[in-house]
Design a protein around this motif. Sequence first.
Motif, PDB file in Angstrom:
ATOM      1  N   ARG A 253      -7.353  -3.263  12.520  1.00 28.84           N
ATOM      2  CA  ARG A 253      -6.068  -2.908  11.931  1.00 28.84           C
ATOM      3  C   ARG A 253      -6.155  -1.546  11.248  1.00 28.84           C
ATOM      4  O   ARG A 253      -7.236  -1.104  10.866  1.00 28.84           O
ATOM      5  N   PHE A 254      -4.990  -0.925  11.105  1.00 24.45           N
ATOM      6  CA  PHE A 254      -4.897   0.382  10.462  1.00 24.45           C
ATOM      7  C   PHE A 254      -3.790   0.331   9.425  1.00 24.45           C
ATOM      8  O   PHE A 254      -2.672  -0.129   9.710  1.00 24.45           O
ATOM      9  N   ALA A 255      -4.109   0.749   8.203  1.00 20.76           N
ATOM     10  CA  ALA A 255      -3.144   0.735   7.104  1.00 20.76           C
ATOM     11  C   ALA A 255      -2.865   2.165   6.667  1.00 20.76           C
ATOM     12  O   ALA A 255      -3.791   2.941   6.431  1.00 20.76           O
ATOM     13  N   SER A 256      -1.583   2.502   6.549  1.00 24.48           N
ATOM     14  CA  SER A 256      -1.171   3.827   6.106  1.00 24.48           C
ATOM     15  C   SER A 256      -0.205   3.658   4.940  1.00 24.48           C
ATOM     16  O   SER A 256       0.766   2.901   5.029  1.00 24.48           O
ATOM     17  N   SER A 257      -0.472   4.370   3.849  1.00 21.56           N
ATOM     18  CA  SER A 257       0.329   4.206   2.645  1.00 21.56           C
ATOM     19  C   SER A 257       0.617   5.563   2.010  1.00 21.56           C
ATOM     20  O   SER A 257      -0.203   6.485   2.076  1.00 21.56           O
ATOM     21  N   ASP A 258       1.796   5.680   1.389  1.00 27.56           N
ATOM     22  CA  ASP A 258       2.115   6.869   0.605  1.00 27.56           C
ATOM     23  C   ASP A 258       2.102   6.553  -0.883  1.00 27.56           C
ATOM     24  O   ASP A 258       2.544   7.360  -1.701  1.00 27.56           O
ATOM     25  N   GLY A 259       1.590   5.387  -1.246  1.00 27.36           N
ATOM     26  CA  GLY A 259       1.529   4.972  -2.642  1.00 27.36           C
ATOM     27  C   GLY A 259       2.674   4.073  -3.042  1.00 27.36           C
ATOM     28  O   GLY A 259       2.571   3.315  -4.006  1.00 27.36           O
TER      29      GLY A 259
END
Length: 359
Positions: A253-259
Amino acid sequence: MVSGRSEMDVELGEDVLTEILARLPCRSLARFQCVSTSWRRIISSDYLRRRLPLITSGVLYHGGPSGGGGDDGAKRAYTYACAPDGGGGGVAEAGDMGFFPCHDASTIIDGCNGLLLYYASRPAVFHVVSPTTRQWAALPAPRARTLLSVLAFDPCASPRYRVVCFTGWLPRGATIEVFDSERGAWRGHEVDFGIDTDAMTATMHYFGGALHVLAYSGHVVRVDLDTMACAVTALPAPVSCRARAGHCRGRLRFASSDGARLRIWELQDAGAGEWALKHEIGAGDVVPGGSSQAITFLFMAFHPEREVVYLWSPWKLLAFNMVERRVEEEWAFGSEKEGAHLIQIWLFPFSRHLASALA
């Protein structure tokens, strides 16, 4: 060690004994495997392992000086901490590492699924330490100066662990040395990442016998530690300092966050680079009714078996259920640790391989 069945086994019966053992802390279970062969068999069984909660552990970063190069730079103040046994949340406290005689003379530089990697520069020496079983092993010195070192260990698969040291950078690869606990020695390799080395980050995830390394070019590079072959897969979103790789139910899995907003993809077909968006959550989901502008969170880890993610919101670690969209548990790190930054956590089941990794 007492062989065979003890008098206690006979008096209690195996079913009752299993229920008692399932309620003990994991550290006690690791020690009690030595009581008798029947206890070892029960503790090693898949039935008991499924009854036990995952072990939650972490590394706190306290804002100390940061080394400017390799493992022998200035000390980085990483401190091991763990959540209390039994689930339900609570206050996470720094682990008592006093049992390890080299704790004050060396630095924690990495950790993986219950094992910690310590490094001391003068003389150069690595130690692999288990806070759960309170055991450690000193590794022979590598042949070359190391620039970056990571630990690879899967307690569900085997007691084998490896330490991977990057010793030099090539235009599209690296020279590395790998210590294998099964061989008890270092071995040199040269790997070809398949993309420019300048794009590679130090954000790595060990899973399925391979390191998965995120690259700013928008790729994940899989480095097979058995064959040293590399495979490049395009990612569904750009890589930032908040991006993380992980796994759940055997899939990458890949997680992308901007906060303030987190998106999670699952790899469906590595060859075709096909990803599926699984979940998307915002600050308002984590703290309903709160001001989303005042809430920030950082993705830390996936639950390996459930649709649960672990988030770091200043001074709290949250377990968030993405299906029910609610916080299941939270662990506080105490007001005295204000300003601390949680950099890494692991979640793993108790396993006979964890208990025997450094035996």
